[in-house]
Every structure is written in structure tokens, then in C-alpha cells.
Motif scaffolding. Structure first.
Motif, mmCIF file in Angstrom:
data_model
loop_
_atom_site.group_PDB
_atom_site.id
_atom_site.type_symbol
_atom_site.label_atom_id
_atom_site.label_comp_id
_atom_site.label_asym_id
_atom_site.label_seq_id
_atom_site.Cartn_x
_atom_site.Cartn_y
_atom_site.Cartn_z
ATOM 1 N N HIS A 22 17.635 -30.372 3.445
ATOM 2 C CA HIS A 22 17.593 -30.436 4.747
ATOM 3 C C HIS A 22 17.249 -29.051 5.537
ATOM 4 O O HIS A 22 17.823 -27.963 4.692
ATOM 5 N N TRP A 23 16.791 -28.929 6.833
ATOM 6 C CA TRP A 23 16.584 -27.460 7.335
ATOM 7 C C TRP A 23 17.508 -27.300 8.409
ATOM 8 O O TRP A 23 17.396 -28.136 9.366
ATOM 9 N N HIS A 24 18.066 -26.385 8.396
ATOM 10 C CA HIS A 24 18.681 -25.860 9.757
ATOM 11 C C HIS A 24 17.603 -25.462 10.879
ATOM 12 O O HIS A 24 17.962 -25.574 11.945
ATOM 13 N N GLY A 25 16.652 -24.955 10.425
ATOM 14 C CA GLY A 25 15.685 -24.402 11.288
ATOM 15 C C GLY A 25 14.876 -23.289 10.304
ATOM 16 O O GLY A 25 15.047 -23.050 9.567
ATOM 17 N N THR A 26 13.597 -23.090 10.848
ATOM 18 C CA THR A 26 12.693 -22.220 10.280
ATOM 19 C C THR A 26 11.999 -21.293 11.294
ATOM 20 O O THR A 26 11.906 -21.597 12.612
ATOM 21 N N SER A 27 11.473 -20.354 10.690
ATOM 22 C CA SER A 27 10.824 -19.202 11.654
ATOM 23 C C SER A 27 9.231 -19.383 11.829
ATOM 24 O O SER A 27 8.891 -20.285 10.916
ATOM 25 N N HIS A 28 8.707 -18.725 12.871
ATOM 26 C CA HIS A 28 7.377 -18.973 12.921
ATOM 27 C C HIS A 28 6.562 -18.377 11.571
ATOM 28 O O HIS A 28 5.627 -19.204 11.130
ATOM 29 N N ALA A 29 7.281 -17.275 10.903
ATOM 30 C CA ALA A 29 6.412 -16.605 9.931
ATOM 31 C C ALA A 29 6.706 -17.692 8.735
ATOM 32 O O ALA A 29 5.312 -17.851 7.992
ATOM 33 N N LEU A 30 7.655 -18.254 8.454
ATOM 34 C CA LEU A 30 7.958 -19.420 7.275
ATOM 35 C C LEU A 30 6.842 -20.497 7.485
ATOM 36 O O LEU A 30 6.341 -21.124 6.613
ATOM 37 N N ASN A 31 6.851 -21.002 8.763
ATOM 38 C CA ASN A 31 6.132 -22.115 9.043
ATOM 39 C C ASN A 31 4.691 -21.760 8.889
ATOM 40 O O ASN A 31 3.770 -22.644 8.317
ATOM 41 N N GLU A 32 4.328 -20.579 9.459
ATOM 42 C CA GLU A 32 2.818 -20.273 9.195
ATOM 43 C C GLU A 32 2.259 -20.154 7.712
ATOM 44 O O GLU A 32 1.386 -20.690 7.516
ATOM 45 N N ALA A 33 3.200 -19.506 7.029
ATOM 46 C CA ALA A 33 2.854 -19.108 5.586
ATOM 47 C C ALA A 33 2.933 -20.565 4.854
ATOM 48 O O ALA A 33 1.951 -20.783 4.028
ATOM 49 N N ALA A 34 3.649 -21.378 5.155
ATOM 50 C CA ALA A 34 3.809 -22.836 4.238
ATOM 51 C C ALA A 34 2.630 -23.437 4.881
ATOM 52 O O ALA A 34 1.930 -24.313 3.840
ATOM 53 N N GLY A 35 2.183 -23.409 6.099
ATOM 54 C CA GLY A 35 1.017 -24.096 6.604
ATOM 55 C C GLY A 35 -0.116 -23.781 6.223
ATOM 56 O O GLY A 35 -1.070 -24.534 5.628
ATOM 57 N N LEU A 36 -0.320 -22.406 5.925
ATOM 58 C CA LEU A 36 -1.800 -21.924 5.326
ATOM 59 C C LEU A 36 -1.756 -22.368 3.869
ATOM 60 O O LEU A 36 -2.913 -22.436 3.341
ATOM 61 N N LEU A 37 -0.733 -22.490 3.266
ATOM 62 C CA LEU A 37 -0.766 -22.679 1.570
ATOM 63 C C LEU A 37 -0.722 -24.322 1.483
ATOM 64 O O LEU A 37 -0.908 -24.753 0.276
ATOM 65 N N GLY A 38 -0.485 -25.028 2.557
ATOM 66 C CA GLY A 38 -0.283 -26.513 2.474
ATOM 67 C C GLY A 38 1.025 -26.939 1.902
ATOM 68 O O GLY A 38 1.067 -28.121 1.130
ATOM 69 N N LEU A 39 1.767 -26.270 2.161
ATOM 70 C CA LEU A 39 3.388 -26.442 1.658
ATOM 71 C C LEU A 39 4.370 -26.975 2.393
ATOM 72 O O LEU A 39 5.455 -27.445 2.221
#
Length: 122
Positions: free
Chosen positions: A93-110
């Protein structure tokens, strides 16, 4: 998360399915692991040790809200952690995520593979 929101809206009175309520209970009891602000190659050894220790708990809540910098190596480590946790029958589960984490994971399709919470607009 979008799928969960869609299911919750269609559940009628309670607004939450039993499995979602059980999932929330598990998340509340799971240990919380804070990801470092600098989640790049230099931090991998410490992060790996923390994640290995978390595998024993079976359920884990990751807090990625403080992540300012993240690289592919960190995301690969998180993917491996997620796969091993799934293999052992654990939950993430995730407590929350930062914009940087979301953006990097999104760019890599993860983002979906890591089960990141849906991004909210600022």
C-alpha cells in the motif's frame, strides 16, 4: 486506484466494498517505510536493506511523499520488491507519493505495476 474509486461509487449505501475495508485494515496495521528524498543509486544499499526487512512483515505501506529525486535503479528495486512481496502473498500500500516519483514511474510505464496512487491535480 481509479478502478477502486469506480467500484466505490457504485457500491450503494456503504460507499466501500468489504475487500476495500479489509485492505484498509491491513494497511493500517502494516509497518510504514519512508522512502528517502534522494532515491537514487547512492541510496540503494540502505533502501534495499529496508525493503528486505519489510518483506518479513507480509504487508507494507510505503511513503513516497518525500521523494525529490529518483532514478531507474530505485524504480527497478521497487518493482523487484513488489514482485517478491506478491510471490510471498504480501500486500503493498502507499501512504502517498511525490510528483517526482509519480512522474518517473509514469515515464517508465511502472505506475500501475507499482500500484501507485492516482495523481491529484494541484
Amino acid at each position: 486506484m481509479a478502478g477502486k474509486r469506480a467500484r466505490q461509487q457504485g457500491t450503494g449505501e456503504s460507499g466501500m466494498e468489504e475487500s476495500d475495508a479489509a485492505s484498509a485494515d491491513v494497511a493500517a496495521a502494516a509497518p510504514l517505510l519512508l522512502l528517502p528524498a534522494d532515491c537514487r543509486m547512492a541510496a540503494q544499499a540502505a533502501l534495499k536493506e529496508d525493503l528486505l526487512g519489510a518483506l518479513k512483515a507480509g504487508a507494507i505501506v510505503l511513503d513516497g511523499t518525500q521523494v525529490e529525486r529518483v532514478d531507474t535503479a530505485a524504480l527497478q528495486l521497487l518493482v523487484l520488491f513488489r514482485r517478491e512481496l506478491d510471490r510471498q502473498g504480501g500486500t503493498l500500500h502507499w501512504h502517498g507519493t511525490s510528483h517526482a516519483l509519480n512522474e518517473a514511474a509514469g515515464l517508465l510505464g511502472l505506475a500501475q505495476l507499482l500500484n501507485l496512487p492516482a495523481s491529484t491535480l494541484a
